[in-house]
Design an enzyme around this catalytic site. Structure first.
Site, mmCIF file in Angstrom:
data_model
loop_
_atom_site.group_PDB
_atom_site.id
_atom_site.type_symbol
_atom_site.label_atom_id
_atom_site.label_comp_id
_atom_site.label_asym_id
_atom_site.label_seq_id
_atom_site.Cartn_x
_atom_site.Cartn_y
_atom_site.Cartn_z
ATOM 1 C CB SER A 44 58.284 38.446 8.474
ATOM 2 O OG SER A 44 58.016 39.831 8.322
ATOM 3 C CG LEU A 108 58.165 44.481 6.430
ATOM 4 C CD1 LEU A 108 59.174 43.331 6.426
ATOM 5 C CD2 LEU A 108 58.169 45.185 5.078
ATOM 6 C CB ILE A 139 53.503 48.385 9.772
ATOM 7 C CG1 ILE A 139 53.085 48.737 8.333
ATOM 8 C CG2 ILE A 139 54.939 48.800 10.051
ATOM 9 C CD1 ILE A 139 53.870 48.025 7.244
ATOM 10 C CE LYS A 140 56.181 41.247 14.338
ATOM 11 N NZ LYS A 140 56.870 39.923 14.358
ATOM 12 C CB VAL A 141 55.192 49.255 15.867
ATOM 13 C CG1 VAL A 141 55.753 50.277 16.828
ATOM 14 C CG2 VAL A 141 55.001 49.861 14.479
#
Length: 362
Positions: A44, A108, A139-141
């Site tokens: 996402s 996310l 977790i998207k970074v």
């Protein structure tokens, strides 16, 4: 067996670049895709969520309830998103277990305004990780210089990371170093690394969309080829660095390679095949996160065969020709990174406006 299912057998995992609350029922669309297509994960981003919340009433009841406890539309959004990610993670848990934690992940993203904030990214990533509380979350970074530093630290703390918005080989090499360094730091602290999963999201079609117009007069033969060559070059580096002793020592302790994930694989030029960037980048130990229209197109008429090593000998020549024409791929990719962050900030702010509007009307 359809072409999507065959990709998994070839060693490329198919993830879905889309999420929306109505998909997430136990007998809903996502469960159907997992069952029928062997879907292996979901990604996402703020643009996806902006569209989801703007166009769906599925979030309205929660927004109305959450305003009793939260004043900030940003806080409300993350509460909504965490619930979605938890629901999707639960649907993918059998995939996570069946693939021995290779797949089954749901991503996310941290707030886009943190793209150049190391400490802020680490703090928000840890907060979201703990809130989601699912071992198959990611977790998207963003892969800014600051984001890579944050990613490396988060890996050292045992958090699954999807490092995104990678456009250049130079930046990808920094991502590899950051990931391996994070694992090494964790090992030095005497902590396990066998449960950590990470992907490096390397963007494809936006590169051709940016460069093709620059080639309209003198470089037409290169149009539609640069993005694929750039990705193939990244794959060469993946094979090289994750085959070296430095990583093999970590692998002996349970480390997994940080797989390349092909992002932005929808075709933007209508003159190209609508499955060009899927057909051309099928390789082992890779992931392709696919937007809905491209997903449906590949299921219908995609060709599932290993292709990423095809014409590999031509890759350097393509990139050298581009340079000889005066087109700097490094400059283009820097611009694309800036634009990517700005687009996500715009989408995130639009989503905040949508939530505020709903707070006034619900």
């Amino acid at each position: 067996m359809n072409p999507l299912q065959k990709l998994n057998q070839l060693g490329q995992s198919v993830w879905y670049d889309n999420i929306e609350r109505s998909m997430l029922n136990v007998d809903g669309e996502l469960a159907k895709l997992i069952k029928e297509d062997d879907l292996r994960g979901v990604t996402s981003n703020p643009a996806i969520y902006d569209k989801a919340i703007r166009s769906s009433s599925a979030y309205d009841a929660d927004i109305k309830e959450l305003q009793k406890s939260f004043n900030s539309p940003s806080d409300i959004f993350f509460e909504l998103a965490v619930k979605d990610i938890q629901m999707a993670c639960d649907l993918f848990m059998p995939v996570y277990q069946a693939t021995n934690s290779l797949d089954g992940y749901v991503s996310l993203e941290v707030s886009p305004d943190l793209a150049h904030d190391v400490v802020g990214t680490i703090q928000e990533a840890k907060l979201l990780w703990n809130k989601i509380n699912r071992k198959n979350a990611m977790i998207k970074v963003p892969a800014t210089i600051e984001g890579i530093e944050a990613m490396s630290h988060l890996i050292s703390e045992g958090i699954n990371i999807n490092v995104t918005l990678i456009f250049s080989i130079k930046r990808y090499l920094r991502v590899i170093e950051g990931y391996i360094s994070g694992l090494e730091k964790r090992v030095s602290a005497g902590k396990p690394i066998n449960h950590i999963a990470s992907v490096a999201s390397f963007f494809i079609s936006r590169i051709d969309a940016a460069i093709d117009p620059m080639l309209a007069e003198n470089g037409k033969a290169l149009q539609g080829k640069v993005a694929i060559a750039n990705a193939q070059k990244a794959y060469q580096h993946f094979l090289e660095h994750y085959g070296e002793k430095r990583f093999k020592d970590l692998q002996a302790k349970g480390a997994k390679p940080q797989r390349l994930l092909w992002a932005s694989t929808g075709t933007k030029n209508p003159e190209y095949s609508d499955v060009l960037y899927m057909d051309s980048l099928i390789g082992t130990e890779t992931v392709n996160t696919v937007p809905p229209a491209t997903y449906d197109a590949f299921r219908d008429h995609g060709t599932a065969k290993l292709t990423i090593m095809d014409n590999m000998a031509d890759v350097d020549g393509i990139l050298e020709q581009l340079d000889s024409l005066g087109v700097s791929l490094e400059d283009v990719t820097k611009k694309l990174e800036r634009e990517g962050i700005a687009q996500f900030e715009t989408a995130f702010n639009a989503m905040m406006d949508t939530i505020n509007e709903k707070l006034l009307t619900l």
